[in-house]
Design a protein around this motif. Structure first.
Motif, short mmCIF file in Angstrom:
data_model
loop_
_atom_site.label_atom_id
_atom_site.label_comp_id
_atom_site.label_asym_id
_atom_site.label_seq_id
_atom_site.Cartn_x
_atom_site.Cartn_y
_atom_site.Cartn_z
N TYR A 152 5.95 -5.91 -20.07
CA TYR A 152 7.05 -6.85 -20.31
C TYR A 152 6.99 -8.01 -19.74
O TYR A 152 6.98 -8.04 -18.42
N LEU A 153 6.77 -9.10 -20.40
CA LEU A 153 6.86 -10.66 -19.62
C LEU A 153 8.13 -10.99 -19.37
O LEU A 153 9.19 -10.69 -19.95
N TYR A 174 2.15 -18.63 -12.05
CA TYR A 174 2.88 -17.43 -11.64
C TYR A 174 3.52 -16.95 -12.98
O TYR A 174 4.22 -17.13 -13.77
N VAL A 175 3.10 -15.49 -13.20
CA VAL A 175 3.71 -14.76 -14.40
C VAL A 175 4.28 -13.31 -13.82
O VAL A 175 3.23 -12.44 -13.21
N SER A 176 5.49 -13.10 -14.15
CA SER A 176 5.99 -11.67 -13.58
C SER A 176 6.16 -10.88 -14.97
O SER A 176 6.54 -11.24 -15.87
N CYS A 177 5.92 -9.43 -14.40
CA CYS A 177 6.01 -8.78 -15.45
C CYS A 177 6.43 -7.29 -15.31
O CYS A 177 6.47 -6.88 -13.95
N ALA A 211 6.98 -3.46 -11.16
CA ALA A 211 6.94 -4.98 -11.42
C ALA A 211 5.88 -5.34 -10.74
O ALA A 211 5.22 -5.05 -9.56
N VAL A 212 4.99 -6.44 -11.67
CA VAL A 212 3.98 -7.32 -10.95
C VAL A 212 4.30 -8.62 -10.96
O VAL A 212 4.81 -9.06 -11.94
#
Length: 295
Positions: free
Chosen positions: A127-128, A139-142, A150-151
């Motif tokens: 999930y974005l 930078y993209v957190s998911c 969490a990445v």
């Protein structure tokens, strides 16, 4: 954060003219763009090059969407089918569209604002949550459900790197200060962990700040980070925390249950939807200095 502001066509009773905005102050300026079915629009935007960006639902399940780009100078219009609702982020040289996908895999589309044209598309797992750009690095957190992980995806040039941030947390916001990256982490369920994770310029976790509130957004204010609360269990936002970047000292303040409209170096603007009240919080005095009703 660089997320673009808009007035949704679904919220407007204008059927022949769409409303567009690249900031809250100019919301309500009319556009002469003509589209087929205004009722299926999700968002309409105008970037600082005066190009238009439109998201349209395809079908009834709301998973398939089409992104339309409209060049201000050439009047050329292009369409890009995507999976999942798009979220638009404007940066100095580009517009990044983060598409939610089906929850197991999303996509990141990078557009040039000069044409505008699609430069690159990346796939990411999970999930974005948030997108930020600093010094040419995206930078993209998911959050990946299958792994309870969490990445942070770090996209630089033609390379994509994944950094694991921890389990049982949602990476809710990204803030870049100098060469460091600060990521707020809220618990998936009630309880802990609640924290800020800090990465250095070598993309390594160097420290963490445990928090007493569930963080939704981060703002840089002088030598502090201001953390805005969002309790995922209750949906309420009633607290902010100032974290001293030098000492790690934290001070918590209570605010009206509201949403952030704007954060500057001197104040925070908060909107309480139910009462239609706009509050101004002063960073220096650490209190509400103005409140007014809006129509």
């Amino acid at each position: 954060m660089a997320k673009m502001f808009s007035l949704s066509a679904n919220e407007s009773d204008i059927k022949e003219l769409l409303y567009v905005s690249n900031d809250p102050d100019t919301a309500g300026n009319s556009s002469t763009l003509q589209w087929n079915d205004p009722q299926t629009y999700i968002d309409v935007y105008k970037d600082n090059h005066k190009n238009y960006w439109v998201s349209q639902v395809e079908g009834t399940k709301l998973r398939r969407h089409t992104i339309y780009t409209h060049n201000h100078e050439t009047k050329k219009r292009l369409c890009h089918p995507v999976n999942g609702r798009p979220n638009f982020y404007e940066f100095e040289d580009s517009v990044v569209v983060a598409c939610e996908g089906d929850g197991s895999k999303g996509s990141i589309l990078i557009f040039s604002k000069d044409d505008p044209e699609l430069l690159k598309e990346w796939k990411v797992n999970g999930y974005l949550w948030e997108v930020e750009k600093n010094n040419g690095t995206l930078y993209v957190s998911c959050y990946i459900v299958e792994e309870d992980q969490a990445v942070l995806y770090i996209i630089k040039g033609d390379k994509k790197k994944r950094v694991n941030l921890g389990k049982n947390i949602a990476p809710t916001d990204i803030l870049c200060i100098g060469e460091e990256v600060y990521i707020s982490a809220a618990p998936i369920l009630n309880g802990d962990p609640k924290k800020i994770i800090v990465l250095n310029n070598k993309e390594k976790v160097v420290r963490e700040y445990p928090l007493s509130i569930s963080p939704r957004a981060l703002y840089h204010v002088e030598n502090e980070i201001m953390v805005y609360e969002l309790d995922l269990a209750t949906g309420k936002s009633e607290k902010i925390v100032y974290v001293d970047l030098n000492t790690g000292q934290q001070i918590t303040h209570t605010i009206p249950n509201s949403q952030v409209v704007e954060c500057t170096s001197s104040s925070l603007s908060l909107l309480q939807q139910d009462s239609k009240t706009l509050f101004t919080w002063d960073h220096c005095n650490r209190k509400i200095v103005c409140s007014k009703k809006i129509s």
